[in-house]
Design an enzyme around this catalytic site. Structure first.
Site, short mmCIF file in Angstrom:
data_model
loop_
_atom_site.label_atom_id
_atom_site.label_comp_id
_atom_site.label_asym_id
_atom_site.label_seq_id
_atom_site.Cartn_x
_atom_site.Cartn_y
_atom_site.Cartn_z
N PHE A 151 0.82 -1.22 0.00
CA PHE A 151 0.00 0.00 0.00
C PHE A 151 0.84 1.26 0.00
O PHE A 151 0.36 2.33 -0.35
CB PHE A 151 -0.93 0.00 1.23
CG PHE A 151 -0.25 0.40 2.51
CD1 PHE A 151 -0.06 1.74 2.83
CD2 PHE A 151 0.23 -0.55 3.41
CE1 PHE A 151 0.58 2.12 4.00
CE2 PHE A 151 0.87 -0.19 4.58
CZ PHE A 151 1.05 1.16 4.87
N LYS A 175 -1.21 -6.69 -9.68
CA LYS A 175 -2.18 -6.89 -8.59
C LYS A 175 -1.86 -5.81 -7.57
O LYS A 175 -0.94 -5.95 -6.76
CB LYS A 175 -2.00 -8.30 -7.99
CG LYS A 175 -3.23 -8.86 -7.28
CD LYS A 175 -3.72 -8.05 -6.09
CE LYS A 175 -2.91 -8.23 -4.84
NZ LYS A 175 -3.31 -7.27 -3.77
N SER A 228 5.12 -7.15 3.27
CA SER A 228 5.64 -7.52 4.58
C SER A 228 6.41 -8.85 4.53
O SER A 228 6.25 -9.64 3.59
CB SER A 228 4.46 -7.64 5.57
OG SER A 228 3.60 -8.66 5.12
N CYS A 283 9.64 1.35 3.67
CA CYS A 283 10.51 0.23 4.04
C CYS A 283 11.92 0.73 4.32
O CYS A 283 12.72 0.02 4.92
CB CYS A 283 10.52 -0.82 2.95
SG CYS A 283 11.34 -0.25 1.47
P1 NAD Z 1 1.33 -6.78 2.93
O1 NAD Z 1 2.34 -7.87 2.99
O2 NAD Z 1 0.22 -6.79 3.91
O3 NAD Z 1 0.64 -6.76 1.49
C1 NAD Z 1 1.40 -6.67 0.31
C2 NAD Z 1 0.64 -7.32 -0.82
O4 NAD Z 1 0.52 -8.72 -0.56
C3 NAD Z 1 -0.76 -6.78 -1.04
O5 NAD Z 1 -0.97 -6.64 -2.43
C4 NAD Z 1 -1.65 -7.87 -0.45
O6 NAD Z 1 -2.89 -7.98 -1.14
C5 NAD Z 1 -0.85 -9.12 -0.66
N1 NAD Z 1 -1.07 -10.12 0.40
C6 NAD Z 1 -1.30 -9.87 1.71
N2 NAD Z 1 -1.40 -11.03 2.40
C7 NAD Z 1 -1.24 -12.03 1.49
C8 NAD Z 1 -1.23 -13.45 1.60
N3 NAD Z 1 -1.41 -14.06 2.77
N4 NAD Z 1 -1.01 -14.16 0.49
C9 NAD Z 1 -0.82 -13.55 -0.70
N5 NAD Z 1 -0.82 -12.21 -0.86
C10 NAD Z 1 -1.03 -11.45 0.22
O7 NAD Z 1 2.15 -5.40 2.98
P2 NAD Z 1 1.58 -3.92 3.08
O8 NAD Z 1 1.07 -3.67 4.45
O9 NAD Z 1 0.72 -3.60 1.93
O10 NAD Z 1 2.94 -3.08 2.86
C11 NAD Z 1 3.79 -2.75 3.92
C12 NAD Z 1 4.97 -3.67 3.97
O11 NAD Z 1 5.68 -3.62 2.74
C13 NAD Z 1 5.99 -3.30 5.03
O12 NAD Z 1 6.41 -4.47 5.67
C14 NAD Z 1 7.12 -2.67 4.25
O13 NAD Z 1 8.38 -2.76 4.86
C15 NAD Z 1 7.08 -3.50 3.00
N6 NAD Z 1 7.73 -2.82 1.89
C16 NAD Z 1 8.94 -3.30 1.47
C17 NAD Z 1 9.61 -2.67 0.43
C18 NAD Z 1 10.95 -3.17 -0.01
O14 NAD Z 1 11.38 -2.77 -1.08
N7 NAD Z 1 11.62 -4.02 0.74
C19 NAD Z 1 9.04 -1.56 -0.19
C20 NAD Z 1 7.80 -1.12 0.24
C21 NAD Z 1 7.15 -1.75 1.28
#
Ligand code: NAD
Length: 484
Positions: A151, A175, A228, A283
Site C-alpha cells: 500500500f 495486482k 511484509s 521500508c
Molecule cells: P502486505 O504484505 O500486507 O501486502 C502486500 C501485498 O501482498 C498486497 O498486495 C496484499 O494484497 C498481498 N497479500 C497480503 N497477504 C497475502 C497473503 N497471505 N497471500 C498472498 N498475498 C497477500 O504489505 P503492506 O502492508 O501492503 O505493505 C507494507 C509492507 O511492505 C511493510 O512491511 C514494508 O516494509 C514493505 N515494503 C517493502 C519494500 C521493499 O522494497 N523491501 C518496499 C515497500 C514496502
C-alpha cells in the site's frame, strides 16, 4: 464516492468484476470511503493470464526499439498527468503532496530506464572459444509475469517492474494493494491511451485469493512481490514450489547510527525525514537511532524538539509536514506498539497518540513518537512498527552499534552519520544491509541501481530495478557455432 467501483483491465478492455466481495478504499485523512475495490474471482484471474499468454509471442517478436517507444509515450503521458497522479496518491494513502510528487517522479524514472531496453537487452559473445568455434549469449523474454504491490507506494512500486518486464518483451499483470488501488487504476488509464496490443498489460484487483491463483497458475513465469516479511516468505516459497521465478522485497527495521563526530543539525534533519516522512510507512524508514558516545544527549534534545514541531494534517493542505497512517487498523497496530514500549520500560519522550488535527476528526493520525532507553531485546526494537515511532538506543562505540544491526533479522537499510571516512568505510563494508546511507537517512536506489535487501528483507537473488530487473525478466540462451 469520488472514484466509484474500480474495474479490472484485461485483454485491452476495462471490465467490471463479477465478484460479490468489495472492500472500501478510504481517504485516511478524512475517513471517507472514496472507492470500492473488488476481490476478483479466480475466473477473472484466469482470463487475465490467458490474455497475457496469448499476447506474449507477438509482443516478444516486436523489435525492442518499438517496445521502447511505448515507454517514451508512457513517460510523456505520466509527465502530462503528474499532478493528477500525485493527488490520487495523497487521497488514497495519506502522504503529503510533496512526497507523492517524489513517488511519481521515481515511477517515471523507472519508465526512463525501461526506454533504454534496446541497449540493456544486448547479449554478449566470444570468438574462438575453441578452434573455429564462437559462442554467444542472447537475452530472451520469458512469458507472463505479475507483481503483488504494497500500500505504501501505490504509484511507484508496480513501476519498478511493469515497464522493464514489458520492455523486455514479456506480458504483465499488476495486482495492486487492495488498500490503495486507485493509483494503479489511473496508471492503467494512461497505459490504455497507448494502445498496447491487447493482453500485454493487465490489471486485476484483489487480495490473497487473486495472488494464490497466479502463484499456482501453470502459464505464469514469475512474480515480483513487495510487502511484509511473512507474506514475502510465503510468496517466495509458493512460487518456488510451482517452478516460478520470484523476487520478494519485504519488511524492515532500519538503524541510523550517529557517531560522535556527526554534524548535529544536518543529522537531526536527516533523521526526522527518515523516521517521520510518509508517517514512517516506508521500508527505508529509520526506526532506531543508535547514538554512539557523547552525542547522545544533544542529539536526543534536538531530535525531540524538532519532531514535536512537525505539523501533522491532511497531505493536501499547505504547510502540512506529515499525513495520517493508512487505516484505522494500522493506527491501532501502531498504538499497540507504543503501549508495548511503555510496558517494557522504554521512556516515552514524545507521545503522538493524542494528536488532534483540526477539521479532520475522523482521520487516522498518529503524531511523531519518540522512545528513549530502548534496548535491543524490546519488541519495539525488533519488530517492524511501520508508523511514526522512533526508538533511541545509546551505545559506547562503533562495534556495539554494529552488533545491534547484526542482531536484527532484517537487512533492508542502515545509515551512518559521521565526518570520518574510516567509520563510513567500515560501515559500508561490514553492515549486513542491502541499502547503505552515509550521512543520509533514506538510502533509496534510483531506477538504474538494484533495490538492495538482505536477511528477512529480501527473498530471491535478482533484485528489483537496474540490470537485476533486466536479468530477472529475461533468460540467457547460449548459442555455440561452428561452420565447416
Ligand atoms: P502486505 O504484505 O500486507 O501486502 C502486500 C501485498 O501482498 C498486497 O498486495 C496484499 O494484497 C498481498 N497479500 C497480503 N497477504 C497475502 C497473503 N497471505 N497471500 C498472498 N498475498 C497477500 O504489505 P503492506 O502492508 O501492503 O505493505 C507494507 C509492507 O511492505 C511493510 O512491511 C514494508 O516494509 C514493505 N515494503 C517493502 C519494500 C521493499 O522494497 N523491501 C518496499 C515497500 C514496502
Amino acid at each position: 464516492m469520488e472514484f466509484g467501483t474500480l474495474k479490472n483491465y484485461i485483454d485491452g478492455e476495462w471490465v467490471e468484476s463479477q465478484s460479490s466481495e468489495l472492500l472500501d478504499v478510504t481517504n485516511p485523512a478524512t475517513g471517507e470511503v472514496i472507492a470500492k475495490v473488488p476481490l476478483s474471482t479466480a475466473e477473472e484471474v484466469n482470463q487475465a493470464v490467458a490474455a497475457a499468454k496469448a499476447a506474449f509471442w507477438e509482443w516478444r517478436e516486436t523489435p525492442a526499439v518499438i517496445r521502447a517507444r511505448y515507454m517514451f509515450r508512457l513517460k510523456a503521458r505520466m509527465e502530462e498527468c503528474f499532478e493528477d497522479l500525485a493527488r490520487i496518491v495523497v487521497k488514497e494513502h495519506g502522504k503529503i503532496i510533496d512526497e507523492a510528487r517524489g513517488e511519481v517522479r521515481r515511477a517515471i524514472e523507472n519508465v526512463d530506464m525501461a526506454a533504454g531496453i534496446p541497449s540493456l537487452m544486448m547479449g554478449y559473445n566470444a570468438e574462438d572459444i575453441a578452434e573455429g568455434i564462437d559462442e554467444e549469449a542472447i537475452l530472451q523474454p520469458i512469458g507472463v509475469f505479475f507483481c503483488v504491490a504494497p500500500f505504501n507506494f501505490p504509484a511507484m512500486v508496480p513501476s519498478w517492474f511493469l515497464p522493464t518486464a514489458v520492455a523486455c518483451g514479456n506480458t504483465y499483470i499488476v495486482k495492486p494493494s487492495e488498500q490503495c488501488p486507485i493509483s494503479q487504476n489511473f496508471m492503467f488509464e494512461l497505459l490504455d491511451d497507448l494502445d498496447f496490443p491487447p493482453g500485454v498489460v493487465n490489471l486485476v484487483n484483489g487480495a490473497k485469493g487473486v495472488v494464490d491463483v497466479l502463484l499456482s497458475h501453470p502459464d505464469v513465469a514469475g512474480v515480483s512481490f513487495v510487502g511484509s516479511t511473512p507474506v514475502g516468505k510465503y510468496i517466495y516459497a509458493t512460487a518456488a514450489a510451482h517452478g516460478k521465478r520470484a523476487q520478494c522485497q519485504a519488511g524492515a527495521k532500519n538503524c541510523l547510527v550517529v557517531m560522535p563526530d556527526a554534524d548535529l543539525d544536518r543529522t537531526v534533519a536527516a533523521l526526522l525525514t527518515s523516521a517521520f516522512g510518509t508517517a514512517g510507512q516506508r521500508c527505508l524508514a529509520g526506526a532506531l537511532v543508535v547514538a554512539v558516545g557523547d552525542i547522545y544527549e544533544p542529539l536526543k534534545a534536538k531530535l525531540v524538539e524538532a519532531a514535536a514541531a512537525i505539523k501533522v494534517g491532511n497531505g493536501l493542505d499547505e504547510g502540512v509536514q506529515m499525513g495520517p497512517v493508512v487505516s484505522l487498523k494500522a493506527k491501532q497496530r501502531i498504538l499497540g506498539y507504543i503501549d508495548k514500549g511503555i510496558e517494557q520500560g522504554a521512556e516515552l519522550l514524545l507521545d503522538g497518540r493524542n494528536v488532534v488535527v483540526e477539521g479532520h476528526p475522523n482521520g487516522y493520525f498518529v503524531g511523531p513518537t519518540i522512545f528513549d532507553k530502548v534496548t535491543p531485546d524490546m519488541v519495539i526494537a525488533r519488530e517492524e512498527i511501520f508508523g511514526p515511532v522512533l526508538g533511541i538506543l545509546q551505545v559506547g562505540g562503533f562495534d556495539e552499534a554494529l552488533d545491534i544491526i547484526r542482531g536484527l533479522p532484517f537487512g533492508n537499510a542502515a545509515s551512518i552519520f559521521t565526518a570520518s571516512g574510516k567509520w563510513a568505510r567500515e560501515f559500508k563494508y561490514r553492515v549486513p544491509a542491502g541499502n547503505i546511507g552515509i550521512n543520509l537517512g533514506i538510502a533509496a536506489p534510483i531506477a538504474t541501481f538494484p533495490f538492495g535487501g538482505k536477511g528477512d528483507s529480501f527473498f530471491g537473488d535478482l533484485h528489483g530495478q537496474g540490470m537485476d530487473g533486466v536479468n530477472f525478466f529475461t533468460d540467457r540462451k547460449v548459442v555455440i557455432t561452428r561452420w565447416f
